[in-house]
Design an enzyme around this catalytic site. Sequence first.
Site, short mmCIF file in Angstrom:
data_model
loop_
_atom_site.label_atom_id
_atom_site.label_comp_id
_atom_site.label_asym_id
_atom_site.label_seq_id
_atom_site.Cartn_x
_atom_site.Cartn_y
_atom_site.Cartn_z
N CYS A 60 0.82 -1.22 0.00
CA CYS A 60 0.00 0.00 0.00
C CYS A 60 0.85 1.26 0.00
O CYS A 60 1.66 1.47 0.90
CB CYS A 60 -0.94 0.00 1.21
SG CYS A 60 -1.96 1.48 1.32
N ARG A 63 -0.13 4.56 2.99
CA ARG A 63 -0.04 4.28 4.41
C ARG A 63 0.21 5.47 5.31
O ARG A 63 0.16 5.34 6.54
CB ARG A 63 1.04 3.20 4.66
CG ARG A 63 0.59 1.83 4.26
CD ARG A 63 1.67 0.81 4.54
NE ARG A 63 2.63 0.68 3.46
CZ ARG A 63 3.80 0.05 3.56
NH1 ARG A 63 4.16 -0.47 4.71
NH2 ARG A 63 4.60 -0.07 2.51
N TRP A 231 -9.17 5.76 -0.23
CA TRP A 231 -9.72 6.34 -1.46
C TRP A 231 -8.83 5.87 -2.61
O TRP A 231 -7.74 5.34 -2.40
CB TRP A 231 -9.76 7.87 -1.39
CG TRP A 231 -8.49 8.49 -0.92
CD1 TRP A 231 -7.34 8.68 -1.62
CD2 TRP A 231 -8.23 8.99 0.41
NE1 TRP A 231 -6.38 9.25 -0.83
CE2 TRP A 231 -6.90 9.46 0.42
CE3 TRP A 231 -9.00 9.11 1.58
CZ2 TRP A 231 -6.31 10.02 1.54
CZ3 TRP A 231 -8.41 9.66 2.70
CH2 TRP A 231 -7.09 10.12 2.68
N GLU A 236 -5.19 3.25 -10.45
CA GLU A 236 -5.89 1.98 -10.21
C GLU A 236 -7.06 1.84 -11.18
O GLU A 236 -7.36 0.76 -11.68
CB GLU A 236 -6.43 1.92 -8.78
CG GLU A 236 -5.37 2.00 -7.71
CD GLU A 236 -5.99 1.86 -6.33
OE1 GLU A 236 -6.33 2.90 -5.73
OE2 GLU A 236 -6.15 0.72 -5.86
#
Length: 355
Positions: A60, A63, A231, A236
Amino acid sequence: MDEARAFITQCYQELNKSESDIMFRLQQIEEELSEAGTYTHSNEELVHGAKMAWRNSNRCIGRLFWNSLSVFDEREASTEEEVFQALSRHLDYASNGGRIRPTITVFRPSHPNKPDIRLWNHQLIRYAGYVENGQYRGDPHSIEFTQKCRELGWQGGGTDFDVLPLVVQIGDQPPEMREVEPHLALQVPLRHPEFDWFGDLGLKWYGVPIISDMELKIGGISYKAAPFNGWYMETEIGARNLADENRYNLIPKVASCMGLDTTRAATLWKDKALIELNIAVLHSFKEDGVSIVDHHTAAQQFRLFEENEKSADREVTGDWTWLIPPVSPAATHIFHKEFNNTWNSTNYFYQPKPY
Ligand code: ARG
């Protein structure tokens, strides 16, 4: 007990509790473990544990915000109906009219004499996918789950963007299915700041990515139903969901609408189309007031996270292959460093599908 000890010690130290608090709690857990074969997290342990699990998520890039996670403790939910209601509250709270709040809802953990609660969905909001004699519609990623929903009696609208129903299963009981109320499924129609034709493609994406098929593990306790969201980062959607050949595969269409020469790879038409698709995603979310981050800003935020962790004397673990964005990776600092990809055990894990 080993996992509990490691977690409680770190958690309590981070929460500035005393050495004797730690000793007392570990004593308690040891007794509960020997009597019940499991132990129960306090609300404080659950909240901080879920945050630590995010902080430890090697893949991720988002973070930096781990400590602002909102944690809903829904361990009391025991019927499918109660689970559906908790999921609706999550959708409403997290969506927040577009000002997305990172949120997790934690259902009861695995227990020696209680049936597991499982969510069949990959994400709470996701588009159905269909294939009939070689013809694809919707999101190919969802084909298998969509088929399961149809076997349970669901009929999709057959568009490219049918929001899938929620499917909840408790123990061996038959799974129960519920449509997401439309006002809880925030969606953004996609348009482009300069290309007027872009809106006519009829593309859209949902606002909040709520992963619902991963297992949250804290101090040796397994939470198999714990949907969580942040979010979106625009890549992506624009560089993967809508662009991958085995997803919506829209690069050729966008390129031809742009009038690019697609006869030779060397014109870089794919790259040009990809960038415009990403610009459209950012522009549309921004204009609709739905939280989103671009990959350059996300990388800057990740750098801040790395600095914060250094100050706290913690090592940042990471999976480079996931942390680099799929668009212009070398334009971010992440590309140019190495990461230790060791997985801390308080974390979010893949788990076998329940179906
Ligand atoms: N990549 C996944 C998707 O496109 C979502 C994963 C979680 N993403 C996030 N920004 N929290 O649906």
